[in-house]
Motif scaffolding. Sequence first.
Motif, PDB file in Angstrom:
ATOM      1  N   ARG A   1     -39.442  16.232 -22.122  1.00  0.00           N
ATOM      2  CA  ARG A   1     -38.169  16.337 -22.855  1.00  0.00           C
ATOM      3  C   ARG A   1     -37.599  14.950 -23.137  1.00  0.00           C
ATOM      4  NH1 ARG A   1     -34.627  16.086 -25.487  1.00  0.00           N
ATOM      5  NH2 ARG A   1     -32.801  17.379 -25.825  1.00  0.00           N
ATOM      6  N   ALA A   2     -38.077  13.951 -22.365  1.00  0.00           N
ATOM      7  CA  ALA A   2     -37.629  12.570 -22.522  1.00  0.00           C
ATOM      8  C   ALA A   2     -38.793  11.642 -22.210  1.00  0.00           C
ATOM      9  CB  ALA A   2     -36.448  12.272 -21.601  1.00  0.00           C
ATOM     10  N   SER A   3     -38.683  10.413 -22.659  1.00  0.00           N
ATOM     11  CA  SER A   3     -39.630   9.366 -22.274  1.00  0.00           C
ATOM     12  C   SER A   3     -38.978   8.577 -21.144  1.00  0.00           C
ATOM     13  CB  SER A   3     -39.934   8.460 -23.470  1.00  0.00           C
ATOM     14  OG  SER A   3     -40.776   7.401 -23.085  1.00  0.00           O
ATOM     15  N   ILE A   4     -39.595   8.577 -19.968  1.00  0.00           N
ATOM     16  CA  ILE A   4     -38.953   8.042 -18.770  1.00  0.00           C
ATOM     17  C   ILE A   4     -39.710   6.833 -18.243  1.00  0.00           C
ATOM     18  CG2 ILE A   4     -38.199   8.564 -16.425  1.00  0.00           C
ATOM     19  CD1 ILE A   4     -38.198  11.553 -17.253  1.00  0.00           C
ATOM     20  N   ILE A   5     -38.998   5.719 -18.077  1.00  0.00           N
ATOM     21  CA  ILE A   5     -39.550   4.550 -17.409  1.00  0.00           C
ATOM     22  C   ILE A   5     -38.861   4.418 -16.059  1.00  0.00           C
ATOM     23  CG2 ILE A   5     -39.789   2.040 -17.438  1.00  0.00           C
ATOM     24  CD1 ILE A   5     -40.025   2.166 -20.435  1.00  0.00           C
ATOM     25  N   ALA A   6     -39.642   4.469 -15.004  1.00  0.00           N
ATOM     26  CA  ALA A   6     -39.117   4.360 -13.646  1.00  0.00           C
ATOM     27  C   ALA A   6     -39.456   2.979 -13.103  1.00  0.00           C
ATOM     28  CB  ALA A   6     -39.716   5.450 -12.759  1.00  0.00           C
ATOM     29  N   GLY A   7     -38.466   2.129 -13.000  1.00  0.00           N
ATOM     30  CA  GLY A   7     -38.685   0.774 -12.524  1.00  0.00           C
ATOM     31  C   GLY A   7     -38.306   0.614 -11.062  1.00  0.00           C
ATOM     32  N   ASP A   8     -38.936  -0.319 -10.402  1.00  0.00           N
ATOM     33  CA  ASP A   8     -38.531  -0.659  -9.042  1.00  0.00           C
ATOM     34  C   ASP A   8     -39.121  -2.018  -8.671  1.00  0.00           C
ATOM     35  OD1 ASP A   8     -37.121   1.005  -6.684  1.00  0.00           O
ATOM     36  OD2 ASP A   8     -38.548  -0.413  -5.829  1.00  0.00           O
ATOM     37  N   TYR A   9     -38.415  -2.748  -7.826  1.00  0.00           N
ATOM     38  CA  TYR A   9     -38.861  -4.073  -7.403  1.00  0.00           C
ATOM     39  C   TYR A   9     -39.958  -3.987  -6.351  1.00  0.00           C
ATOM     40  CZ  TYR A   9     -38.435  -9.050  -6.280  1.00  0.00           C
ATOM     41  OH  TYR A   9     -38.690 -10.384  -6.118  1.00  0.00           O
ATOM     42  N   ASN A  10     -39.980  -2.860  -5.626  1.00  0.00           N
ATOM     43  CA  ASN A  10     -40.940  -2.672  -4.529  1.00  0.00           C
ATOM     44  C   ASN A  10     -42.247  -2.119  -5.077  1.00  0.00           C
ATOM     45  OD1 ASN A  10     -42.325  -0.994  -2.386  1.00  0.00           O
ATOM     46  ND2 ASN A  10     -40.759  -1.999  -1.130  1.00  0.00           N
ATOM     47  N   GLN A  11     -43.318  -2.891  -4.946  1.00  0.00           N
ATOM     48  CA  GLN A  11     -44.592  -2.482  -5.527  1.00  0.00           C
ATOM     49  C   GLN A  11     -45.165  -1.246  -4.849  1.00  0.00           C
ATOM     50  OE1 GLN A  11     -45.875  -4.047  -8.342  1.00  0.00           O
ATOM     51  NE2 GLN A  11     -47.170  -2.215  -8.361  1.00  0.00           N
ATOM     52  N   GLU A  12     -44.896  -1.066  -3.552  1.00  0.00           N
ATOM     53  CA  GLU A  12     -45.385   0.128  -2.855  1.00  0.00           C
ATOM     54  C   GLU A  12     -44.787   1.383  -3.468  1.00  0.00           C
ATOM     55  OE1 GLU A  12     -45.465   2.232   1.585  1.00  0.00           O
ATOM     56  OE2 GLU A  12     -44.717   0.177   1.367  1.00  0.00           O
ATOM     57  N   ALA A  13     -43.487   1.346  -3.779  1.00  0.00           N
ATOM     58  CA  ALA A  13     -42.831   2.491  -4.406  1.00  0.00           C
ATOM     59  C   ALA A  13     -43.409   2.741  -5.797  1.00  0.00           C
ATOM     60  CB  ALA A  13     -41.330   2.255  -4.489  1.00  0.00           C
ATOM     61  N   VAL A  14     -43.647   1.661  -6.559  1.00  0.00           N
ATOM     62  CA  VAL A  14     -44.227   1.796  -7.898  1.00  0.00           C
ATOM     63  C   VAL A  14     -45.603   2.442  -7.811  1.00  0.00           C
ATOM     64  CG1 VAL A  14     -45.088   0.530  -9.911  1.00  0.00           C
ATOM     65  CG2 VAL A  14     -42.924  -0.131  -8.858  1.00  0.00           C
ATOM     66  N   ASN A  15     -46.413   2.004  -6.869  1.00  0.00           N
ATOM     67  CA  ASN A  15     -47.764   2.554  -6.719  1.00  0.00           C
ATOM     68  C   ASN A  15     -47.727   4.030  -6.330  1.00  0.00           C
ATOM     69  OD1 ASN A  15     -48.794   0.026  -7.315  1.00  0.00           O
ATOM     70  ND2 ASN A  15     -49.157  -0.532  -5.169  1.00  0.00           N
TER      71      ASN A  15
END
Length: 251
Positions: A106-120
């Motif tokens: 329904r949307a295009s979502i970019i989820a950002g975070d400074y912590n690479q473990e969370a991104v992975n």
Amino acid sequence: MKYQILRFLLKTVGKLSKGISLGWRTGFDSGVMLEYVYENKPQGITPLGVLIDKIYLSNKVWDGVRSRRRMLVGQLQDAIAQYNRPQVFDLAAGVGSYLFLLPFDRASIIAGDYNQEAVNQGKAKALAQGRKDIIFKRNDAFNLTEFASKKVDILVSSGFFDILTEDDQIKTVLINGSTITQPGARWVFTIEEHHPDLKLLQESLVDLNQQPWKLVLRPARQLIDWAKPYGWELETLQRNEYFAVGTMVKR
């Protein structure tokens, strides 16, 4: 003395609990920790560890965090409904489990975070669930030149303003977010207004930087007033015992 005793217990027998052990490793305010709290499935080493974890996860503040997520998802769904497949940008999503509760594509979502473990972890979850509409990227919310998205319809800051200790940090994020949005954009946010024992956090636990957890409480109205000079006006505000969740619209 009681906080020193509590810290000793949490650093020793407490580590039988998966949640407490995770808190010492990543910080009790980290996105990875919040993801574990959201799942709310006690785990640990030995039955004693599971029992300790159950007690830990049943803390009233963690109940408030889970209630906060329900309010957040509701307001995000309402915000997305105002657009035709909007660009959503979460400035510090952590693992972003609440984003997976939004309708698919329904949307295009970019989820950002400074912590690479969370991104992975977020990338792995999106891949496992086939959520091609959610893209995890490393993001520094304090540095506009490193933003993972430069044109946004809906900004999200969940559990982020809550952990910032300096007012200027919040104001910097407000400036950065305002720079990449146009009139008609929305900002869905959370902020912590109350806590039963701030001294316990600072004396017994650590934050994501492995420093004593210093939590600064702020009323939602203060954040709204800081955002007003950049064109933001409050559209929706909900509260539970500890947290406020709001949506601002840019005029």
